[in-house]
Design a protein around this motif. Structure first.
Motif, short mmCIF file in Angstrom:
data_model
loop_
_atom_site.label_atom_id
_atom_site.label_comp_id
_atom_site.label_asym_id
_atom_site.label_seq_id
_atom_site.Cartn_x
_atom_site.Cartn_y
_atom_site.Cartn_z
N GLU A 65 -11.40 -12.52 -0.85
CA GLU A 65 -9.98 -13.18 -0.57
C GLU A 65 -10.32 -14.40 0.20
O GLU A 65 -9.61 -15.38 0.08
CB GLU A 65 -8.95 -12.29 0.06
CG GLU A 65 -8.60 -11.48 -0.77
CD GLU A 65 -7.33 -10.61 0.17
OE1 GLU A 65 -7.06 -10.99 1.24
OE2 GLU A 65 -7.14 -9.33 -0.27
N MET A 74 0.77 -1.08 -0.06
CA MET A 74 -0.02 -0.12 0.05
C MET A 74 1.02 1.22 0.20
O MET A 74 0.70 2.29 -0.57
CB MET A 74 -0.81 0.04 1.02
CG MET A 74 -1.88 -1.08 1.26
SD MET A 74 -2.90 -1.29 2.83
CE MET A 74 -4.08 -2.65 2.52
N TYR A 79 -3.48 -7.72 -8.66
CA TYR A 79 -4.32 -7.46 -7.47
C TYR A 79 -3.27 -6.23 -6.96
O TYR A 79 -2.01 -6.42 -7.06
CB TYR A 79 -4.61 -8.51 -6.47
CG TYR A 79 -5.53 -8.25 -5.59
CD1 TYR A 79 -6.59 -7.33 -5.49
CD2 TYR A 79 -5.20 -9.08 -4.39
CE1 TYR A 79 -7.28 -7.18 -4.45
CE2 TYR A 79 -5.94 -9.04 -3.36
CZ TYR A 79 -7.09 -8.08 -3.17
OH TYR A 79 -7.84 -7.73 -2.11
N THR A 131 -13.19 -4.28 1.96
CA THR A 131 -13.51 -3.86 3.44
C THR A 131 -14.39 -2.56 3.53
O THR A 131 -15.24 -2.51 4.23
CB THR A 131 -12.02 -3.93 4.25
OG1 THR A 131 -11.36 -2.81 3.42
CG2 THR A 131 -11.42 -5.00 4.23
P1 13P Z 1 -9.45 -4.17 0.92
O1 13P Z 1 -8.95 -3.30 -0.52
O2 13P Z 1 -10.75 -4.82 0.36
O3 13P Z 1 -9.43 -3.25 1.87
O4 13P Z 1 -8.32 -5.30 1.01
C1 13P Z 1 -7.08 -5.34 1.32
C2 13P Z 1 -6.49 -6.50 1.84
O5 13P Z 1 -5.22 -6.73 2.14
C3 13P Z 1 -7.39 -7.56 2.08
O6 13P Z 1 -6.79 -8.52 2.89
#
Ligand code: 13P
Ligand code: SF4
Length: 304
Positions: free
Chosen positions: A200, A64, A112, A217
């Motif tokens: 996931e 991120m 992803y 999320t």
């Molecule tokens: P999100 O983008 O849905 O927050 O998911 C990120 C993630 O690492 C889920 O394990």
């Protein structure tokens, strides 16, 4: 004068350093509380672009923070604990992806966001759990698609789009453990409670009938805000429950598994956030050539 709390220290340092604090939905509750913005990976990627501050403290995991740096090369991006990695992102290397591409010449690569910068640099599109289906639908129908690295998200997207997709066999060590039998047990133990699952999850595709909604999320957080159901079952990492319970105290949010804890997401605590601001650490840098190649795929992700 009373003692300065860690939270106050962080807020003061944040202003002095011209920093914005971004926190993922799985972060520790106290880290979420001190953040300027909390959300999923797509929302936080967009916030990293929109934020006027010159410093981004990313309370999340490395991929991120790398994404934020690639999209904002002139900003300083800090990851408060360098041990905050991702088991799913580690499931494919750039070398493995090059070999896979060579086996499927002409295929379009969709990565992803949970991947390294090097893997993104080898990809045509990036996506997150909130826009994976939209991204795949943008690709011409006659194209073969290589989707990586999460097999469960890939199966879910393939089932919703009907596209010719080859899937990498990676998975998230936290979500893959959430199995169809857990859903069946939850259904029996909590009749009538809606079940939300992250794509996931190891249960998301095989037990679709048991799941009411498959959501990112932030999708889950929006559902939590709006629902009037007395109880909701949540199949994802438990860190998200803090936000859901805060936004909707009238509903009981029950995790599918109390053990769904991502150790990487729990690496960062308030002392790490304070020290990252005070000591300007740990700076994320992505080599220019890798960043330039990865940016194209990421810009397609944030635009979708
Ligand atoms: P999100 O983008 O849905 O927050 O998911 C990120 C993630 O690492 C889920 O394990
Ligand atoms: Fe990676 Fe899984 Fe943790 Fe998300 S929950 S950061 S995919 S290891």
């Amino acid at each position: 004068m009373g003692a300065t709390t860690l939270e106050e220290e962080i807020r003061t340092l944040g202003r002095e350093r011209d920093a914005v604090i971004l926190a993922h939905n799985y972060q520790r509750p106290e880290v979420q509380e001190v953040a300027d913005f909390v959300g999923d990976s797509l929302y936080l990627s967009r916030k990293a672009i929109d934020a006027p501050q010159s410093v981004i403290v990313f309370a999340g995991v490395r991929f991120m923070a790398e994404t934020a740096k690639i999209l904002n090369p002139t900003k300083t991006v800090l990851l408060p604990d360098p041990k905050a990695g991702c088991g799913l992102a580690d499931s494919i290397t750039a070398e493995q992806l090059r070999t896979w591409k060579a086996e499927h010449p002409g295929a379009v690569v969709v990565a992803y966001i949970n991947t390294s910068a090097e893997v993104k640099a080898e990809s045509d599109y990036c996506c997150t759990s909130s826009n994976a289906i939209d991204i795949v639908r943008k690709i011409p129908e006659d194209k073969e698609i290589l989707f990586l690295p999460d097999i469960f998200l890939g199966e879910y997207v393939r089932s919703r789009t009907g596209r010719n997709m080859h899937l990498w066999m990676g998975d998230c060590p936290v979500h893959a453990k959430l199995r169809p039998e857990h859903l069946e047990q939850a259904r029996a133990a909590h009749p009538g409670a809606p079940i939300l699952a992250h794509p996931e999850c190891g249960c998301s595709t095989q037990a679709m009938g048991h799941v009411d909604r498959i959501l990112s999320t932030d999708g889950m957080v929006r559902f939590a805000e709006e629902t009037r159901a007395p109880e909701v079952i949540v199949a994802t990492e438990v860190g998200i429950l803090h936000r859901m319970r805060k936004l909707n105290p009238g509903t009981k949010f029950t995790p599918l598994s109390e053990g769904a804890i991502c150790p990487f997401m729990k690496e960062i605590d308030l002392v790490d956030v304070r020290d990252s601001l005070a000591l300007n650490r740990f700076q994320i840098d992505v080599p220019t050539e890798t960043a330039t190649k990865a940016r194209r795929a990421l810009e397609r992700m944030v635009a979708a």
